[in-house]
Design an enzyme around this catalytic site. Structure first.
Site, short mmCIF file in Angstrom:
data_model
loop_
_atom_site.label_atom_id
_atom_site.label_comp_id
_atom_site.label_asym_id
_atom_site.label_seq_id
_atom_site.Cartn_x
_atom_site.Cartn_y
_atom_site.Cartn_z
N LYS A 22 0.83 -1.20 0.00
CA LYS A 22 0.00 0.00 0.00
C LYS A 22 0.87 1.26 0.00
O LYS A 22 0.62 2.21 -0.76
CB LYS A 22 -0.90 0.01 1.24
N ASN A 23 1.90 1.29 0.85
CA ASN A 23 2.71 2.49 1.00
C ASN A 23 3.60 2.75 -0.21
O ASN A 23 4.18 3.83 -0.33
CB ASN A 23 3.56 2.40 2.27
N ARG A 101 -3.82 10.64 4.77
CA ARG A 101 -2.70 11.58 4.76
C ARG A 101 -1.86 11.52 3.49
O ARG A 101 -1.25 12.50 3.09
CB ARG A 101 -1.80 11.33 5.99
N CYS A 125 -4.83 8.39 10.04
CA CYS A 125 -4.80 7.83 11.39
C CYS A 125 -4.34 8.87 12.40
O CYS A 125 -3.46 9.68 12.13
CB CYS A 125 -3.85 6.64 11.44
N ARG A 130 2.11 14.71 11.82
CA ARG A 130 2.96 14.43 10.65
C ARG A 130 2.88 15.67 9.78
O ARG A 130 2.21 15.70 8.76
CB ARG A 130 2.47 13.18 9.91
N PRO A 131 3.55 16.75 10.22
CA PRO A 131 3.36 18.04 9.56
C PRO A 131 3.89 18.05 8.14
O PRO A 131 4.87 17.37 7.81
CB PRO A 131 4.15 19.01 10.45
N VAL A 132 3.21 18.85 7.30
CA VAL A 132 3.62 18.95 5.90
C VAL A 132 4.53 20.16 5.68
O VAL A 132 4.88 20.47 4.55
CB VAL A 132 2.39 19.06 4.96
N ASP A 133 4.94 20.82 6.77
CA ASP A 133 5.76 22.02 6.60
C ASP A 133 7.09 21.71 5.93
O ASP A 133 7.65 22.56 5.22
CB ASP A 133 5.99 22.72 7.94
N LEU A 134 7.61 20.49 6.11
CA LEU A 134 8.87 20.13 5.46
C LEU A 134 8.70 20.08 3.94
O LEU A 134 9.59 20.50 3.19
CB LEU A 134 9.38 18.78 5.97
N ASP A 315 5.77 1.04 11.79
CA ASP A 315 4.54 0.36 11.39
C ASP A 315 4.46 -1.08 11.88
O ASP A 315 3.45 -1.75 11.68
CB ASP A 315 4.38 0.39 9.87
N ILE A 337 9.37 7.62 16.34
CA ILE A 337 8.89 8.27 15.12
C ILE A 337 7.65 9.12 15.38
O ILE A 337 7.59 10.29 15.01
CB ILE A 337 8.59 7.22 14.03
N ARG A 407 -8.01 -0.35 5.41
CA ARG A 407 -7.13 0.60 4.73
C ARG A 407 -5.79 -0.04 4.35
O ARG A 407 -5.11 0.44 3.45
CB ARG A 407 -6.87 1.82 5.61
#
Length: 428
Positions: A22-23, A101, A125, A130-134, A315, A337, A407
């Site tokens: 999936k990933n 996400r 989840c 898990r910020p998207v600022d990076l 995971d 993590i 999922r």
């Protein structure tokens, strides 16, 4: 709402075919946005997240055509054609993005191809920030102007994105994937330092190369991309799901059974297999997969710390914690993590597990047996840990809110039942 009912205590014995990852599949699907030609993906798993991504891509103008199964085992190998002659809508709307996400992965390719993208801040989840600022800071380095209004990221660039030297302050898988895709259509050379090294990132990079991208350093922490004016179509097969394979490896161990994980790739799972071996599980790499056996020796507790690849995967943390709850001795499981990834612990304790949390670590003391109980899933991997505990427990376990499982695990009940588990889905 569906639930899963399990009557535990039956050792698993048999073969479990491992589906496509999936990933890996999700970023591979978004790569179709980089070309006007057809991208054909084989070995796609049949999962809720794949359907969600398909719906998101269709809303942007992607045409999808599902073909027959590549393998005849009835559980994987779907082949999908994705064609995007033109991106007809550059907005990824909240009603689709909120479910997953990984939806943020459309940002880089849409911006690189059209010069603008408007993407809702993602959901998924609830396992921590898990910020998207990076992602956004790196795109700004490549010449994009970024604003956030009304819960949407609005990104624009005049002409093409510009090659840049990007250094991630911390490892980010989706950030690496987003910027890698964006860099393939940028003007000039892009260097990504401290890039994620996960197999799924390498899988995306190999697919992009098949589409005409020029990428050096695949599999390392430094990726060097020479931007192209355009990419072409390709045919590519999704790699096997190492987390699904790892979860079923734990299923064999926790039930003290023996299972062949068909199609699993041991080279992607070295950290987990090392932990299982140290715990007393017998792991044998076969020509067609990995044989996992725990029917001859006791299982011992092992200390584990999650780390970016090639370290122990976050995971798999919840799953091995369920295993150690049934092992001899004590274990320390440390999560580095995500800060909110012990939500399965109260549910495991309802089943008799002896677990105490101290900051980012959980002390697990093995007990002679777990007891079946009603439990509630909180996220994807926590859901699997409860199923695993139920397989080992005495009596009946009912896991609710199993939409999380759908999922990430294809045909879970059927795969486990084929190896002797007493498990069924109860429609709600």
């Amino acid at each position: 709402m569906d639930s899963i009912r399990i009557r535990g205590g039956r050792p698993l014995k048999g073969i479990i075919p491992i589906s496509g990852a999936k990933n890996a599949a999700l970023p591979l699907m978004t790569a179709c946005l980089l070309t006007g030609e057809t991208l054909t993906l084989a070995n796609l798993p049949h999962l809720v997240d794949i359907t969600t991504m398909a719906n998101l891509l269709m809303s942007l103008g992607v045409s999808l055509h599902m073909k027959s199964n590549e393998r005849g085992d009835g559980c994987g190998g779907r082949i999908l054609d994705l064609s995007t002659p033109m991106i007809t809508d550059t907005t990824a709307h909240y009603d689709l993005v909120r479910k997953m996400r990984a939806s943020i992965l459309v940002l880089g390719p849409v911006l690189a191809r059209t010069g603008q993208a408007r993407v809702s801040l993602p959901g998924g989840c609830a396992i921590g920030a898990r910020p998207v600022d990076l992602h956004l800071k790196a795109l700004e380095q490549m010449g994009a102007s970024i604003s956030i209004e009304g819960g949407y990221v609005d990104a624009r660039v005049e002409g093409r994105l510009k090659g840049a030297h990007l250094v991630f302050p911390q490892v980010t898988v989706t950030g690496t994937e987003n910027l890698l895709m964006a860099a393939t259509l940028a003007d000039g050379e892009t260097i990504i330092d401290n890039a994620a090294r996960e197999p799924e990132v390498s899988d995306l990079a190999h697919c992009l190369v098949a589409m005409g991208a020029e990428i050096e350093g695949i599999g390392s922490s430094r990726l060097v991309v020479q931007g192209k004016e355009s990419l072409h179509g390709a045919t590519y097969s999704v790699l096997p799901d190492r987390i699904e394979a790892g979860s079923y490896a734990v299923a064999a161990a926790i039930t003290r059974g023996s299972v062949l994980l068909q199609h699993a790739d041991a080279t992607q799972m070295s950290a987990l297999l090392k932990v299982l071996t140290a715990a007393g599980v017998v792991v044998s790499v076969q020509e067609d997969g990995i044989l996992v056996s725990a029917d001859t020796a006791p299982i011992r507790g092992v200390d584990v710390m999650t780390e970016p690849h090639p370290g122990f995967p976050t995971d798999m943390q919840a799953q091995v914690m369920a295993l150690f709850a049934t092992a001899e001795g004590a274990s320390m499981v440390t999560e580095t993590i995500f800060e909110n990834r012990f939500m399965h612990v109260p549910e495991l304790k309802r089943m008799g597990a002896d677990i105490n949390i101290h900051n980012g670590s959980a002390i697990v003391r093995g007990v002679p047996r777990l007891s079946g109980a009603p439990v509630m899933a909180t996220d994807l991997r926590a859901s699997m840990s409860l199923v695993l505990a139920g397989l080992a427990a005495e009596g009946e376990t009912t896991v609710t809110r199993v939409y999380h499982l759908d999922r990430g695990y294809e045909r879970l009940e059927q795969k486990l039942a084929a190896c002797g588990a007493e498990i069924e889905r109860v429609r709600g």
